[in-house]
Design an enzyme around this catalytic site. Structure first.
Site, PDB file in Angstrom:
ATOM      1  N   HIS A  75      43.593  43.904  45.461  1.00  0.00           N
ATOM      2  CA  HIS A  75      42.721  42.726  45.349  1.00  0.00           C
ATOM      3  C   HIS A  75      43.465  41.629  44.585  1.00  0.00           C
ATOM      4  CE1 HIS A  75      38.482  40.954  44.665  1.00  0.00           C
ATOM      5  NE2 HIS A  75      39.340  40.102  44.132  1.00  0.00           N
ATOM      6  N   HIS A  77      44.783  37.124  44.882  1.00  0.00           N
ATOM      7  CA  HIS A  77      44.545  35.804  45.490  1.00  0.00           C
ATOM      8  C   HIS A  77      45.847  35.014  45.444  1.00  0.00           C
ATOM      9  CE1 HIS A  77      40.063  36.040  45.521  1.00  0.00           C
ATOM     10  NE2 HIS A  77      40.282  36.891  44.531  1.00  0.00           N
ATOM     11  N   HIS A 226      33.457  40.321  47.565  1.00  0.00           N
ATOM     12  CA  HIS A 226      33.345  39.976  46.144  1.00  0.00           C
ATOM     13  C   HIS A 226      31.840  40.032  45.854  1.00  0.00           C
ATOM     14  CE1 HIS A 226      37.377  38.257  46.401  1.00  0.00           C
ATOM     15  NE2 HIS A 226      37.360  37.995  45.109  1.00  0.00           N
ATOM     16  N   GLU A 229      29.792  38.994  40.539  1.00  0.00           N
ATOM     17  CA  GLU A 229      30.748  38.642  39.468  1.00  0.00           C
ATOM     18  C   GLU A 229      30.005  37.752  38.470  1.00  0.00           C
ATOM     19  OE1 GLU A 229      34.372  36.905  40.935  1.00  0.00           O
ATOM     20  OE2 GLU A 229      35.317  36.911  38.955  1.00  0.00           O
ATOM     21  N   ASP A 327      43.734  40.767  40.802  1.00  0.00           N
ATOM     22  CA  ASP A 327      42.911  39.573  41.009  1.00  0.00           C
ATOM     23  C   ASP A 327      43.770  38.318  40.853  1.00  0.00           C
ATOM     24  OD1 ASP A 327      40.573  38.477  41.873  1.00  0.00           O
ATOM     25  OD2 ASP A 327      39.456  38.727  40.027  1.00  0.00           O
ATOM     26  N   ASN A 328      43.312  37.341  40.080  1.00  0.00           N
ATOM     27  CA  ASN A 328      43.976  36.036  40.054  1.00  0.00           C
ATOM     28  C   ASN A 328      45.177  36.001  39.108  1.00  0.00           C
ATOM     29  OD1 ASN A 328      40.987  35.783  40.687  1.00  0.00           O
ATOM     30  ND2 ASN A 328      41.780  33.844  41.407  1.00  0.00           N
TER      31      ASN A 328
HETATM   32 ZN   LIG Z   1      38.922  38.161  43.627  1.00  0.00          ZN
END
Ligand SMILES: [Zn+2]
Length: 433
Positions: A75, A77, A226, A229, A327-328
């Site tokens: 996961h 981005h 997603h 969150e 993630d990011n």
């Molecule tokens: Zn994400």
């Protein structure tokens, strides 16, 4: 230290039970056993308890260093990655991140901009020892027409080094435009991607989820959500996804990310949701670094009191597949990060208590995401498999997880790779204006 060709043996390495399913050895209480790895022609020719194989005089003695399979990051981005210098999050909140990223995307995400930042991210991930990675791609119009071709080019360019997958990303309200969403699903199918949306508690959530499942079934796509969150206890879209999966008799793989609100809900509600998640065979990925950064940030002079992560222990106890991922990276959703899955595992150990006992938690960064992503032979070490592994300095968990292990050795198809991290200055010209 690792020979550049031919066959060789790494003797006296420490392997973990959870990532070496075929190794019949006496594992200690931390799950480790000393073993010898024989490599030939880029593959693991043999994996045996230390000293059990026929002696090889020129074997390289690694003195008990830990060796793990290369990481699988399910996961990320990488279309958003590294925009922080030109578009920081003004207040560190989720809404701040959403708005800043949306503005940057509309103004700056040309094919060249996306491609250069993606390539930078992949070089970092590769150097840290990742061999497969799934990225979400913002797919709100007109970005889907820019980013999907870039992804397809990037996947070819990186083939053999990083196995790259992509899932489309849009708010579930985007599904209301039925004709457009059907076109998007078709585009994702052409790219052999994964169908993804962000679920919110919109009044027509169930109807929209049915449309998402219908498109996934029509095109034979796996799903990636997603969900929840947020700290809002009323956010129960994880349960809604599980119900929709059961209702639609969905047979593909489903990965659900975040599920933060679950950790705030009353026990009875939680148990009901987890029953449904298990029954629907959903897999869950927690994003501990991003959650720690965005969740419970109130900007009123108070200190965060909640870690932001979901209930991974309770899920795993029920047989639900659980993973952690990056993630990011250096964008408005998370100001830091470098796609280093050892850092993710180290942070997860601290935030989520992947210790005392460690048990089979190492699977969460390797074997389990590989299963979710349908990657045969990734995420474990076994005879006959590709010789893709990481040699660390640490000889036990406290040594492995106390230092960044910046001097780790990454071996791909039997050879140590060049581990040069890209220089931030390469992106400077994309950050001006
Ligand atoms: Zn994400």
């Amino acid at each position: 230290m690792i020979p550049t060709s031919g066959s060789y043996r790494l003797a006296n390495v420490r392997l973990h039970r959870s990532l070496t399913p075929d190794l019949a050895a006496a594992f200690d209480q931390d799950g480790f056993a000393l073993a010898d790895i024989t490599v030939a022609d880029g593959k693991i020719a043999d994996l045996a308890p230390h000293g059990r194989a026929v002696a090889q005089p020129d074997a390289i003695d690694l003195a008990g260093r830990i060796v793990l399979p290369c990481f699988v990051d399910c996961h990320t981005h990488i279309d958003k990655g590294h925009i922080w210098p030109r578009k920081p999050n003004p207040d560190g909140t989720f809404m701040g991140a959403l708005n800043a990223t949306g503005a940057d995307r509309a103004a700056r995400w040309s094919a060249e901009d996306v491609a250069r930042r993606m390539d930078f991210s992949l070089r970092s991930a590769y150097a840290h020892g990742t061999k497969a990675l799934r990225t979400h791609l913002d797919s709100v119009p007109p970005q889907e027409e820019i980013s999907w071709p870039v992804f397809e080019t990037m996947r070819e360019k990186w083939r053999g080094r990083i196995d790259l997958q992509a899932a489309c990303l849009l708010g579930i309200e985007g599904v209301r435009d039925k004709a457009w969403f059907e076109r998007l699903a078709k585009r994702v199918a052409v790219a052999k991607g994964v169908l993804g949306v962000v679920t919110y508690m919109v009044p027509d959530l169930e109807e929209l989820l049915d449309q998402v499942f219908a498109q996934a079934i029509e095109h034979g796509l796996d799903l990636d959500f997603h969900a929840d969150e947020t700290d809002d206890v009323a956010a129960i879209s994880l349960k809604k996804i599980a119900e929709a999966s059961l209702w639609n008799s969905f047979e593909g793989n489903i990965l659900v990310g975040h599920c933060c609100s679950l950790a705030r809900q009353p026990d009875l509600e939680v148990l009901d949701t987890l029953d449904k998640v298990a029954k629907a065979r959903l897999a869950v990925v927690s994003l501990p670094m991003c959650n720690l950064y965005l969740q419970d940030r109130r900007n009123n002079g108070t200190t965060p009191r909640w870690r932001g992560v979901t209930l991974l222990h309770e899920m795993k106890a029920r047989g639900i597949k659980v993973a952690v991922a990056s993630d990011n990276t250096r964008d408005p959703f998370y100001a830091y990060g470098d796609l280093d899955m050892l850092e993710v595992y180290r942070m997860a150990t601290r935030i989520l208590h992947f210790d005392h006992p460690v048990g089979d938690w190492p699977r969460a960064v390797a074997a389990t995401p590989a299963e979710v992503m349908r990657l045969d032979g990734a995420g474990t070490l076994a005879a006959g498999g590709s010789a893709d592994f990481i040699v660390f300095k640490g000889r036990n968990w406290t040594e492995l997880l106390s230092r960044p292990e910046s001097d780790r050795i990454v071996v791909r198809e039997g050879r140590a790779i060049e581990r040069q991290l890209p220089d931030y200055a390469e992106l400077d010209e994309l950050m001006v204006g």
